[in-house]
Design a protein around this motif. Structure first.
Motif, short mmCIF file in Angstrom:
data_model
loop_
_atom_site.label_atom_id
_atom_site.label_comp_id
_atom_site.label_asym_id
_atom_site.label_seq_id
_atom_site.Cartn_x
_atom_site.Cartn_y
_atom_site.Cartn_z
N THR A 111 0.84 -1.19 0.00
CA THR A 111 0.00 0.00 0.00
C THR A 111 0.88 1.25 0.00
O THR A 111 0.49 2.29 -0.54
N PRO A 115 0.55 1.44 -4.40
CA PRO A 115 -0.81 1.62 -3.89
C PRO A 115 -1.90 1.25 -4.88
O PRO A 115 -2.98 0.82 -4.48
N ALA A 119 -3.93 -1.43 -3.01
CA ALA A 119 -5.09 -0.79 -2.40
C ALA A 119 -6.08 -0.23 -3.40
O ALA A 119 -7.02 0.46 -3.00
N VAL A 123 -2.59 7.35 -6.43
CA VAL A 123 -1.91 8.27 -5.51
C VAL A 123 -0.89 9.08 -6.28
O VAL A 123 0.07 8.53 -6.82
N GLN A 133 -2.12 7.11 1.72
CA GLN A 133 -1.68 5.72 1.82
C GLN A 133 -1.89 5.16 3.23
O GLN A 133 -2.36 4.03 3.39
#
Length: 275
Positions: A111, A115, A119, A123, A133
């Motif tokens: 993550t 990311p 996730a 980002v 994050q």
């Protein structure tokens, strides 16, 4: 089926597989699971048992529904927790007689490094990236705890672990600067297992968040939930070993941390030093 037969002939008795979230809930927000998707894995697990192979199932392996990325930017939005909990409940209910070993998130510590993969979130590489994050990480910790709780309640005797990418990094020399910076580098990954296995945030993260200007939004009851529902074991992926020199730029690829070579280790055909 042919692959599983060959796998059994090689003498293996456990195989790690994953359940694609979108096969069960295509967008993540459906009220009811997709029966065809559920049946696909029922057939898979039955065939594995037929060959004497125990399934080890990762619930989320780098395949968050893209709908959740488009509408919520993935795990940075707390609403995704309920979507994941629903997904887990459907899996545990359907496969409670077929699967006894589970893992929640594949390489959850990525993550911070990857990311979008880990996730399902976009980002931008800016000063606010750590805020998003670490917020996503907290939401995943809460979801992990809910999954552990449900698994233990719905499948007595089952084991559910956490999973990290832990390719090894050593200090390049015994200089204190190399040793301390490598130690801090490893904390970026071990922070995740500290929370998920020990059931609490480690004290060092407070200093790290202060340095980064991070203020994670939490809700009442989050700490208690995480503390009371810790994972049963730690799984990890190992690709290569590197060494770290103080001040060098931190880089990563699919194999993990990319640092300086260890001259005493041979390299694989991919150029990765193997410990």
């Amino acid at each position: 089926k042919e692959d599983l037969k060959l796998f059994a002939e090689m003498g293996f008795t456990m195989l790690r597989v994953s359940i694609a979230w979108t096969r069960i809930f295509p967008t993540g927000e459906e009220a009811e699971p997709n029966e065809k998707g559920l049946q696909f894995y029922s057939d898979l697990f039955a065939e594995m048992h037929k060959n004497g192979i125990e399934p080890l199932v990762t619930i989320s392996h780098y395949e968050n529904p893209f709908y959740l990325t488009e509408h919520f930017n993935g795990w940075v939005d707390r609403r995704v927790i309920d979507c994941f909990a629903k997904f887990c409940h459907a899996c545990f209910e359907r496969y409670k007689d077929q699967v006894k070993y589970w893992m929640t998130f594949n390489e959850i510590n990525n993550t911070l490094k990857l990311p979008y993969l880990a996730a399902g979130m976009v980002v931008a590489d800016d000063v606010n990236a750590p805020q998003r994050q670490y917020q996503a990480a907290h939401n995943m910790f809460v979801a992990n705890a809910l999954a552990v709780k449900a698994c233990h309640e719905m499948i007595p005797g089952a084991k559910i672990g956490c999973m990290l990418s832990l390719s090894t990094a050593y200090p390049n020399t015994c200089r204190p600067e190399d040793v301390m910076e490598t130690y801090q580098l490893r904390q970026r990954s071990l922070f995740f297992s500290d929370v998920m296995l020990r059931g609490r945030y480690p004290s060092y993260i407070d200093r790290k968040w202060e340095e980064l200007g991070v203020q994670v939004q939490m809700e009442p009851g989050d700490f208690e939930l995480i503390a009371q529902n810790t994972n049963d074991y730690l799984a990890f992926s190992y690709y290569m070993t590197s060494t770290h020199i103080a001040g060098m730029k931190i880089r990563s690829n699919t194999g993990g941390h990319v640092g300086a070579d260890n001259p005493y280790l041979e390299k694989s055909k991919w150029g990765w030093p193997i410990d």
